[in-house]
Design an enzyme around this catalytic site. Structure first.
Site, short mmCIF file in Angstrom:
data_model
loop_
_atom_site.label_atom_id
_atom_site.label_comp_id
_atom_site.label_asym_id
_atom_site.label_seq_id
_atom_site.Cartn_x
_atom_site.Cartn_y
_atom_site.Cartn_z
N GLN A 2 -96.61 41.75 -0.23
CA GLN A 2 -97.39 41.23 -1.12
C GLN A 2 -97.80 42.55 -1.88
OE1 GLN A 2 -100.94 39.14 0.18
NE2 GLN A 2 -102.15 39.27 -1.76
N GLY A 18 -105.64 46.48 -1.42
CA GLY A 18 -104.40 46.72 -0.73
C GLY A 18 -104.36 48.23 0.02
N GLU A 19 -105.67 48.84 0.22
CA GLU A 19 -105.58 50.08 0.78
C GLU A 19 -104.61 50.24 2.08
OE1 GLU A 19 -108.89 53.44 2.21
OE2 GLU A 19 -109.52 51.58 1.45
N ARG A 20 -104.87 49.24 3.03
CA ARG A 20 -103.96 49.64 4.20
C ARG A 20 -102.66 49.56 3.84
NH1 ARG A 20 -106.82 45.11 8.15
NH2 ARG A 20 -107.09 44.01 6.16
N ARG A 21 -102.08 48.41 3.09
CA ARG A 21 -100.70 48.45 2.60
C ARG A 21 -100.43 49.89 2.01
NH1 ARG A 21 -101.26 43.36 -1.20
NH2 ARG A 21 -103.50 43.68 -0.55
N GLU A 53 -109.03 39.25 -4.65
CA GLU A 53 -107.75 39.69 -3.98
C GLU A 53 -107.72 39.94 -2.66
OE1 GLU A 53 -104.77 40.52 -5.36
OE2 GLU A 53 -105.02 40.62 -7.41
N ASN A 54 -109.02 40.32 -1.92
CA ASN A 54 -109.01 40.50 -0.71
C ASN A 54 -109.24 38.96 0.07
OD1 ASN A 54 -108.72 43.35 -0.14
ND2 ASN A 54 -110.67 43.58 -1.06
N ARG A 57 -105.96 37.18 1.00
CA ARG A 57 -104.92 37.59 1.72
C ARG A 57 -104.60 36.37 2.86
NH1 ARG A 57 -108.15 42.08 3.51
NH2 ARG A 57 -107.30 41.77 5.56
#
Length: 233
Positions: A2, A18-21, A53-54, A57
């Site tokens: 994603q 998407g910080e972790r991605r 966005e979050n 998920r």
């Protein structure tokens, strides 16, 4: 799998979601990463988009999703109807998820851990806090299915839970309650509880009866009325 979401700021990009991605791809040595690029000037819109966005998920637990909706209400001043439109959910789904934040902290923690499911939470939410915690603990310890939990909640609402305690929640109904409802009425009550995601009771007398549907606040009442009056909208 994603793409992350970013906002173009001049010649650079600001990460929206998407910080972790993004961190994972850096650790893996990737030089590029798929991204959805937005061009937004409003701080309010950026905050709203980041939260949405979050929320969308797939790996969120029910409490994280509820907290996301709550942030959209309190921070972005969105109504439940607006949230539903933006995240592609029914308004009733948003309202029911927000109600999870009214559960006792211990039950919320079990939902975070996925020891309890959304179905378990819907069954527990109509109970008083102490009963909710006690039954939630039993549910986890005994590995109850949603169906088993709903049956115990139903007996508790009918005043039969005292006879169940000490017997795994499967005792016989108390004499004064035995035979109160026929199987057809019980079936109707269960269908209505699933329909409205709240406690429902059908009460009969010799010549008439009534249907009681519980609500917890103005938003919950509006949600139930929308379901009742769906054909009129």
């Amino acid at each position: 799998i994603q793409p992350v979401a970013v906002n173009r700021v001049g010649q650079s990009y600001q990460l929206i979601a998407g910080e972790r991605r993004w961190r994972a791809t850096k650790m893996a040595g990737f030089e590029t990463i798929p991204a959805i690029v937005h061009e937004i000037d409003s701080v309010q819109e950026l905050m709203e988009l980041s939260l949405i966005e979050n929320i969308q998920r797939d790996d969120l637990n029910p409490i994280e999703e509820a907290e996301g909706y709550s942030d959209l209400v309190t921070t972005c001043l969105l109504t439940q109807e607006e949230i539903a439109q933006k995240v592609g959910r029914d308004r009733s789904t948003v309202a029911n998820t927000l109600r999870l934040l009214k559960l006792p902290r211990e039950i919320q923690d079990r939902l975070r851990e996925r020891a309890l499911s959304m179905g378990h939470a819907r069954a527990l939410i109509s109970l008083k806090p102490d009963d909710c915690v006690e039954l939630g603990r039993r549910c986890v310890q005994e590995g109850m299915t949603v169906r088993e939990l709903e049956q115990i909640v139903k007996r508790l609402a009918a005043g039969e839970e005292d006879s169940d305690r000490g017997n795994g929640g499967r005792g016989k109904p108390s004499p004064q309650r035995r035979g109160r409802n026929d199987p057809l009425t019980d079936s109707y009550e269960e269908k209505l509880r699933h329909r409205f995601a709240t406690a429902v009771g059908i009460h009969r007398s010799a010549k008439k009866g009534r249907v009681e549907i519980e609500f917890y606040d103005d938003d919950d009442l509006e949600r139930i009325l929308e379901l009742l009056l769906a054909d009129d909208y």
